[in-house]
Design an enzyme around this catalytic site. Structure first.
Site, PDB file in Angstrom:
ATOM      1  N   ASN A  92      -6.895  16.240  -4.304  1.00 44.07           N
ATOM      2  CA  ASN A  92      -5.647  16.531  -3.592  1.00 44.07           C
ATOM      3  C   ASN A  92      -4.674  15.363  -3.680  1.00 44.07           C
ATOM      4  O   ASN A  92      -3.482  15.554  -3.932  1.00 44.07           O
ATOM      5  CB  ASN A  92      -5.958  16.848  -2.126  1.00 44.07           C
ATOM      6  CG  ASN A  92      -4.766  17.433  -1.403  1.00 44.07           C
ATOM      7  OD1 ASN A  92      -4.057  18.286  -1.932  1.00 44.07           O
ATOM      8  ND2 ASN A  92      -4.521  16.970  -0.194  1.00 44.07           N
ATOM      9  N   TYR A 141     -10.242   7.374   1.032  1.00 46.37           N
ATOM     10  CA  TYR A 141      -8.859   7.600   1.449  1.00 46.37           C
ATOM     11  C   TYR A 141      -7.964   6.426   1.024  1.00 46.37           C
ATOM     12  O   TYR A 141      -6.960   6.604   0.324  1.00 46.37           O
ATOM     13  CB  TYR A 141      -8.799   7.806   2.970  1.00 46.37           C
ATOM     14  CG  TYR A 141      -7.391   7.790   3.505  1.00 46.37           C
ATOM     15  CD1 TYR A 141      -6.436   8.681   3.011  1.00 46.37           C
ATOM     16  CD2 TYR A 141      -7.000   6.883   4.484  1.00 46.37           C
ATOM     17  CE1 TYR A 141      -5.135   8.661   3.483  1.00 46.37           C
ATOM     18  CE2 TYR A 141      -5.697   6.857   4.959  1.00 46.37           C
ATOM     19  CZ  TYR A 141      -4.768   7.745   4.457  1.00 46.37           C
ATOM     20  OH  TYR A 141      -3.481   7.706   4.923  1.00 46.37           O
ATOM     21  N   PHE A 169       0.808   1.794   9.605  1.00 47.53           N
ATOM     22  CA  PHE A 169      -0.291   1.418  10.477  1.00 47.53           C
ATOM     23  C   PHE A 169      -0.561   2.652  11.361  1.00 47.53           C
ATOM     24  O   PHE A 169      -0.659   3.742  10.819  1.00 47.53           O
ATOM     25  CB  PHE A 169       0.018   0.072  11.155  1.00 47.53           C
ATOM     26  CG  PHE A 169      -0.216  -1.058  10.158  1.00 47.53           C
ATOM     27  CD1 PHE A 169       0.560  -1.151   8.995  1.00 47.53           C
ATOM     28  CD2 PHE A 169      -1.266  -1.940  10.297  1.00 47.53           C
ATOM     29  CE1 PHE A 169       0.297  -2.112   8.009  1.00 47.53           C
ATOM     30  CE2 PHE A 169      -1.528  -2.910   9.331  1.00 47.53           C
ATOM     31  CZ  PHE A 169      -0.748  -2.992   8.193  1.00 47.53           C
ATOM     32  N   ARG A 221      -5.395  -1.874  17.138  1.00 49.26           N
ATOM     33  CA  ARG A 221      -4.525  -1.241  16.148  1.00 49.26           C
ATOM     34  C   ARG A 221      -3.068  -1.511  16.502  1.00 49.26           C
ATOM     35  O   ARG A 221      -2.734  -1.830  17.638  1.00 49.26           O
ATOM     36  CB  ARG A 221      -4.746   0.291  16.135  1.00 49.26           C
ATOM     37  CG  ARG A 221      -6.115   0.718  15.634  1.00 49.26           C
ATOM     38  CD  ARG A 221      -6.243   0.503  14.135  1.00 49.26           C
ATOM     39  NE  ARG A 221      -7.550   0.915  13.641  1.00 49.26           N
ATOM     40  CZ  ARG A 221      -8.628   0.127  13.628  1.00 49.26           C
ATOM     41  NH1 ARG A 221      -8.566  -1.095  14.118  1.00 49.26           N
ATOM     42  NH2 ARG A 221      -9.754   0.562  13.135  1.00 49.26           N
TER      43      ARG A 221
HETATM   44  N1  UDP Z   1     -10.813   5.999  18.446  1.00 45.79           N
HETATM   45  C1  UDP Z   1     -11.685   6.125  19.505  1.00 45.79           C
HETATM   46  N2  UDP Z   1     -11.991   7.389  19.967  1.00 45.79           N
HETATM   47  C2  UDP Z   1     -11.456   8.505  19.416  1.00 45.79           C
HETATM   48  C3  UDP Z   1     -10.544   8.368  18.321  1.00 45.79           C
HETATM   49  C4  UDP Z   1     -10.251   7.095  17.866  1.00 45.79           C
HETATM   50  O1  UDP Z   1     -12.211   5.137  20.034  1.00 45.79           O
HETATM   51  O2  UDP Z   1     -11.781   9.622  19.858  1.00 45.79           O
HETATM   52  C5  UDP Z   1     -10.466   4.644  17.941  1.00 45.79           C
HETATM   53  C6  UDP Z   1     -10.822   4.427  16.490  1.00 45.79           C
HETATM   54  O3  UDP Z   1     -12.142   3.945  16.370  1.00 45.79           O
HETATM   55  C7  UDP Z   1      -9.789   3.389  16.073  1.00 45.79           C
HETATM   56  C8  UDP Z   1      -8.575   3.707  16.947  1.00 45.79           C
HETATM   57  O4  UDP Z   1      -9.071   4.506  18.022  1.00 45.79           O
HETATM   58  O5  UDP Z   1     -10.234   2.094  16.412  1.00 45.79           O
HETATM   59  C9  UDP Z   1      -7.513   4.487  16.208  1.00 45.79           C
HETATM   60  O6  UDP Z   1      -8.124   5.578  15.560  1.00 45.79           O
HETATM   61  P1  UDP Z   1      -7.297   6.738  14.852  1.00 45.79           P
HETATM   62  O7  UDP Z   1      -8.283   7.731  14.305  1.00 45.79           O
HETATM   63  O8  UDP Z   1      -6.260   7.249  15.792  1.00 45.79           O
HETATM   64  O9  UDP Z   1      -6.517   6.009  13.670  1.00 45.79           O
HETATM   65  P2  UDP Z   1      -7.043   5.103  12.442  1.00 45.79           P
HETATM   66  O10 UDP Z   1      -7.046   3.698  12.945  1.00 45.79           O
HETATM   67  O11 UDP Z   1      -8.378   5.612  12.009  1.00 45.79           O
HETATM   68  O12 UDP Z   1      -5.981   5.321  11.410  1.00 45.79           O
END
Ligand code: UDP
Length: 330
Positions: A92, A141, A169, A221
């Site tokens: 994709n 990814y 980000f 983050r």
């Molecule tokens: N996270 C979490 N619980 C959830 C979803 C995400 O603790 O149900 C944490 C995840 O481990 C990361 C942060 O939140 O540290 C952001 O995750 P998200 O999937 O939103 O974005 P990513 O950083 O993967 O792009």
């Protein structure tokens, strides 16, 4: 003259379509509706349902509309899913981009603004991360996004294509009017999951690991408001139109927030009780990702206006409260 928005019915792409119309531009949306929602598109938006991997479909769109520039959002975008289905991600993301670029070259379309990701960096040696930091993706990814960036680079050398790659980000928030927002099925992103817990649609938010080497043990983050993110795309289109050279920019806030801090902020913004529970680490999650976005500010003139975690959560909450069933309720 039109701007092609590939993946324009997705969460981020649909915000771009609305902002293009706000600016009096003519978006032409293509989307296969695998994860996108037709209901996210403004009435009257030109929309063709189809897949970027379908060469005949792509040619038919470029034949029908005079495309001047391209915004590329059409991709799979989940780290965890990519670990399980790497070949789907290559098909994709990488093959899809190949067909898009082939079509652009065939029809003489020069400019593309591309949605890339912090995942191209992997676990950074230092934060804030600058664009010249080493790229060492730790998932299919991130690897496919880096491959897509490189494909644009070499197409530039060979065919004169020009690109701006925007490495996002963590994107969250929603359009101020509460009519466009985030609706993934299933939802995996932190902010919408916290707000679903605030709405009582989930029992609790599970914190993926509280033993990271960070101030409270949870991952840090850098959150950027989707509307600010899109402003950078429109500025990048102008930059390319004016002859700017191909380049790569980080989009973030230069500040990091932990998972626990995000939950606490959401409790304050929503006034709701948001139960939390501790879970295992999620494979592939770096402890800390924080962007340096100085380059985007300097070169593109980017000025984020709503990028502040309270605003981000408030705007997302406005969307979730008004649309508890997402686009399914519209
Ligand atoms: N996270 C979490 N619980 C959830 C979803 C995400 O603790 O149900 C944490 C995840 O481990 C990361 C942060 O939140 O540290 C952001 O995750 P998200 O999937 O939103 O974005 P990513 O950083 O993967 O792009």
């Amino acid at each position: 003259m039109s701007v092609l928005v590939a993946g324009g019915a997705g969460y981020i792409g649909s915000h771009a379509v609305h902002q293009l119309l706000d600016q009096g531009k003519q978006p032409v949306v293509i989307d296969n509706l695998r994860t996108g929602h037709k209901a996210s598109l403004p009435k009257g938006a030109v929309f063709y349902e189809g897949d970027i991997r379908d060469r005949e479909f792509m040619k038919s769109v470029f034949r029908r509309k005079r495309i001047k520039q391209v915004l590329m959002f059409a991709a799979h975008s989940l780290v965890g899913e990519s670990m399980e289905k790497p070949l789907e991600y290559y098909d994709n993301n990488v093959f899809g981009t190949q067909v898009l670029l082939e079509t652009m070259v065939e029809f003489g379309v020069r400019d593309i603004v591309f949605s890339s990701t912090a995942a191209v960096y992997g676990e950074p040696a230092e934060v804030p991360i600058k664009e010249n930091a080493p790229t060492m993706p730790e998932s299919p990814y991130g690897e496919t996004k880096l491959g897509m960036e490189n494909m644009m680079k070499w197409s530039g050398t060979a065919h004169g294509l020009r690109y701006v790659s925007l490495r996002y980000f963590n994107v969250a928030g929603a359009r101020l009017n509460g009519r466009v927002g985030e609706d993934h099925r299933p939802e995996t992103h932190l902010v919408p999951i916290i707000l679903q817990a605030a709405l009582g649609q989930r029992e609790a938010i599970t914190i993926f690991g509280d033993d990271y080497p960070t101030r409270d043990g949870t991952c840090i983050r850098d959150y950027v408001h989707v509307e600010d993110l899109i402003s950078a795309h429109l500025q990048a289109l102008d930059y390319l139109q004016k002859g700017g050279s191909s380049d790569v920019f980080n989009l973030g806030s230069n500040e990091g927030f932990s998972v626990k801090e995000m939950i606490e902020t959401a409790r304050q913004v929503t006034g709701r009780d948001i139960p939390e529970q501790r879970g295992e680490r999620r494979p592939g999650d770096p402890a800390r990702l924080i962007a340096s976005s100085e380059k985007a500010k300097k070169v593109l003139g980017w000025e984020p206006k709503r990028t502040d975690v309270e605003n981000i959560i408030r705007d997302a909450w406005n969307w979730h409260r008004k649309n508890p069933q997402g686009y399914g309720g519209i």
